[in-house]
Scaffold this motif. Structure first.
Motif, PDB file in Angstrom:
ATOM      1  N   THR A 137       0.844  -1.192   0.000  1.00  0.00           N
ATOM      2  CA  THR A 137       0.000   0.000   0.000  1.00  0.00           C
ATOM      3  C   THR A 137       0.879   1.242   0.000  1.00  0.00           C
ATOM      4  O   THR A 137       1.853   1.322   0.754  1.00  0.00           O
ATOM      5  N   TRP A 138       0.516   2.203  -0.844  1.00  0.00           N
ATOM      6  CA  TRP A 138       1.282   3.439  -0.942  1.00  0.00           C
ATOM      7  C   TRP A 138       0.718   4.490   0.009  1.00  0.00           C
ATOM      8  O   TRP A 138      -0.496   4.643   0.141  1.00  0.00           O
ATOM      9  N   PHE A 139       1.628   5.216   0.677  1.00  0.00           N
ATOM     10  CA  PHE A 139       1.259   6.260   1.619  1.00  0.00           C
ATOM     11  C   PHE A 139       1.953   7.562   1.227  1.00  0.00           C
ATOM     12  O   PHE A 139       3.091   7.537   0.730  1.00  0.00           O
ATOM     13  N   ALA A 140       1.290   8.675   1.473  1.00  0.00           N
ATOM     14  CA  ALA A 140       1.877   9.999   1.275  1.00  0.00           C
ATOM     15  C   ALA A 140       1.883  10.717   2.612  1.00  0.00           C
ATOM     16  O   ALA A 140       0.825  11.006   3.179  1.00  0.00           O
ATOM     17  N   SER A 141       3.071  10.958   3.133  1.00  0.00           N
ATOM     18  CA  SER A 141       3.225  11.692   4.384  1.00  0.00           C
ATOM     19  C   SER A 141       3.446  13.161   4.045  1.00  0.00           C
ATOM     20  O   SER A 141       4.472  13.531   3.478  1.00  0.00           O
ATOM     21  N   ILE A 142       2.469  13.999   4.379  1.00  0.00           N
ATOM     22  CA  ILE A 142       2.461  15.394   3.949  1.00  0.00           C
ATOM     23  C   ILE A 142       2.748  16.302   5.136  1.00  0.00           C
ATOM     24  O   ILE A 142       2.027  16.267   6.140  1.00  0.00           O
ATOM     25  N   LEU A 143       3.812  17.083   5.029  1.00  0.00           N
ATOM     26  CA  LEU A 143       4.160  18.052   6.064  1.00  0.00           C
ATOM     27  C   LEU A 143       3.595  19.409   5.670  1.00  0.00           C
ATOM     28  O   LEU A 143       3.910  19.934   4.602  1.00  0.00           O
ATOM     29  N   VAL A 144       2.740  19.966   6.538  1.00  0.00           N
ATOM     30  CA  VAL A 144       2.056  21.221   6.245  1.00  0.00           C
ATOM     31  C   VAL A 144       2.456  22.258   7.283  1.00  0.00           C
ATOM     32  O   VAL A 144       2.452  21.986   8.485  1.00  0.00           O
ATOM     33  N   ASN A 145       2.808  23.440   6.823  1.00  0.00           N
ATOM     34  CA  ASN A 145       3.118  24.554   7.717  1.00  0.00           C
ATOM     35  C   ASN A 145       1.804  25.238   8.080  1.00  0.00           C
ATOM     36  O   ASN A 145       1.225  25.978   7.284  1.00  0.00           O
ATOM     37  N   VAL A 146       1.321  24.990   9.292  1.00  0.00           N
ATOM     38  CA  VAL A 146       0.030  25.501   9.729  1.00  0.00           C
ATOM     39  C   VAL A 146       0.242  26.766  10.550  1.00  0.00           C
ATOM     40  O   VAL A 146       1.054  26.784  11.478  1.00  0.00           O
ATOM     41  N   ASP A 147      -0.493  27.810  10.218  1.00  0.00           N
ATOM     42  CA  ASP A 147      -0.446  29.051  10.987  1.00  0.00           C
ATOM     43  C   ASP A 147      -1.337  28.880  12.199  1.00  0.00           C
ATOM     44  O   ASP A 147      -2.559  28.987  12.115  1.00  0.00           O
ATOM     45  N   ILE A 148      -0.738  28.570  13.368  1.00  0.00           N
ATOM     46  CA  ILE A 148      -1.533  28.250  14.559  1.00  0.00           C
ATOM     47  C   ILE A 148      -2.012  29.497  15.277  1.00  0.00           C
ATOM     48  O   ILE A 148      -2.841  29.423  16.177  1.00  0.00           O
ATOM     49  N   VAL A 149      -1.499  30.674  14.916  1.00  0.00           N
ATOM     50  CA  VAL A 149      -1.944  31.919  15.535  1.00  0.00           C
ATOM     51  C   VAL A 149      -2.707  32.726  14.495  1.00  0.00           C
ATOM     52  O   VAL A 149      -2.156  33.108  13.472  1.00  0.00           O
ATOM     53  N   ALA A 150      -3.975  32.949  14.722  1.00  0.00           N
ATOM     54  CA  ALA A 150      -4.813  33.681  13.792  1.00  0.00           C
ATOM     55  C   ALA A 150      -5.567  34.777  14.537  1.00  0.00           C
ATOM     56  O   ALA A 150      -6.308  34.497  15.475  1.00  0.00           O
ATOM     57  N   GLU A 151      -5.367  36.026  14.115  1.00  0.00           N
ATOM     58  CA  GLU A 151      -6.049  37.179  14.700  1.00  0.00           C
ATOM     59  C   GLU A 151      -5.844  37.259  16.206  1.00  0.00           C
ATOM     60  O   GLU A 151      -6.761  37.559  16.970  1.00  0.00           O
ATOM     61  N   GLY A 152      -4.609  36.960  16.646  1.00  0.00           N
ATOM     62  CA  GLY A 152      -4.284  37.103  18.058  1.00  0.00           C
ATOM     63  C   GLY A 152      -4.822  36.002  18.935  1.00  0.00           C
ATOM     64  O   GLY A 152      -4.685  36.037  20.148  1.00  0.00           O
ATOM     65  N   LYS A 153      -5.461  34.994  18.356  1.00  0.00           N
ATOM     66  CA  LYS A 153      -6.026  33.908  19.144  1.00  0.00           C
ATOM     67  C   LYS A 153      -5.390  32.592  18.714  1.00  0.00           C
ATOM     68  O   LYS A 153      -5.088  32.387  17.543  1.00  0.00           O
TER      69      LYS A 153
END
Length: 345
Positions: A137-153
């Motif tokens: 089985t083929w897998f794709a491990s995707i690294l995503v840069n997530v902006d965890i701070v949005a509008e000061g929250k």
């Protein structure tokens, strides 16, 4: 995808051979030198790679350079050549200009659009995609840069409401026992599938090596190993995620798994539980969610010490599942007593 994995393996092995040749004459070849040497000869030695994404080979050399850095720091052993029979994988590319995801589809360079069984759950910039194959089985491990701070929250995706300190005692009978009384059962997948595993091993050993029937038997054996690993990983991830979500700080014990495995009576059960992997997952998830980890000393007797009065029982054995303190007459489950002792104050 198999061709790209082969290209990555060839590039890695080429870099390793070139690096070894340089060391033999007292020359330390950098990642830039290895890439330059490989690019000069790859179309002559490996003409089939012209139709593939050249980033697969480039990233494989970067991975080799990272392995050398970790070897210098004492984090792993010296790199060895990769084999065809090893786990195959390659880094497709990095950056949003070459990788695209549309719902349940992913675009890979030189391959095109590939269907996925589920959509990407994260929103952000794609940093890296690693394509690998496990048990057919083929897998794709995707690294995503997530902006965890949005509008000061802080994003609700990572927001965890701190509740209380929790001590965690890991073991063989139960995977983890928390100081608040929550117990996570150990699935013991190796013990469950041991009979099938023995039959599959015996079946493969009776086949002519590298014959078609031997290859079929090998796939059946790999499928059993894969299922065992999946059951173990699933239990670990569910337990560690739940603990981190409920804790403001976590107390754990310092285990030297290599020393524990020297005990032949419990070595198989310890390997089946994979306690080192469980604690590693707990640590990185706690770090991700800003939950403090407090490690007890290597010689802290969490199981032998009374959680109420602090009296220590020297002759406590592994068969004693109930802790009975002779000083304050406390009767409590052995693992729960250890978890309370590990709980950060």
């Amino acid at each position: 995808m198999s061709k790209h994995c082969g290209f990555a393996r060839v590039a890695y092995n080429f870099a390793l051979s070139s690096f070894n040749a340089g060391r033999a004459v007292g020359e330390w070849r950098s990642c830039y030198d290895l890439k330059k040497e490989f690019n000069a000869v790859k179309y002559d030695k490996f003409s089939w790679c012209k139709e593939l994404s050249q980033n697969a080979g480039k990233n494989a050399i970067h991975n080799f350079d990272d392995a050398v850095d970790r070897w210098q720091k004492g984090q792993n052993r010296y790199p060895v050549h990769k084999k065809r029979s090893d786990k195959i994988s390659y880094q497709a590319d990095n950056g949003p200009d070459t990788i695209d995801i549309d719902d349940k589809r992913i675009y890979l360079p030189k391959i095109g659009w590939i269907r996925m069984c589920e959509a990407l759950r994260w929103q952000g910039q794609i940093r890296r995609v690693v394509v690998s194959k496990r048990n057919g089985t083929w897998f794709a491990s995707i690294l995503v840069n997530v902006d965890i701070v949005a509008e000061g929250k802080q994003s609700s995706l990572f927001h965890i409401t701190p509740k209380q300190p929790i001590g965690v005692d890991v073991g063989i009978k139960t995977l983890a026992t928390c100081s608040d009384g929550v117990v996570y059962e150990n699935p013991r997948p190796l013990q469950r599938f041991l009979k099938k595993l023995r039959r599959a091993n015996r079946s493969q050993s009776r086949k002519v090596r590298y014959s078609k029937n031997w290859q079929k038997a090998k796939k059946r054996l790999q499928a059993i190993h894969y299922r065992i690993a999946c059951i173990r990983e699933d239990a670990h991830h569910k337990a560690t995620t739940d603990i981190v979500r409920r804790a403001s700080s976590i107390g754990i014990e310092t285990l030297k798994i290599t020393n524990l495995l020297k005990n032949k009576k419990i070595a198989k059960a310890l390997s089946d539980s994979a306690l080192g992997g469980f604690l590693s997952k707990l640590e990185y998830k706690a770090d991700r969610h800003k939950v403090k980890i407090v490690k007890a000393g290597s010689f802290f007797a969490s199981s032998k010490t009374c959680s109420r009065c602090g009296h220590k029982i020297q002759d406590l054995t592994l068969s004693d599942r109930t802790y009975h303190c002779s000083e304050c007459d406390l009767r409590i489950d052995r693992d729960l007593n250890a978890a309370i002792n590990l709980c950060p104050s």
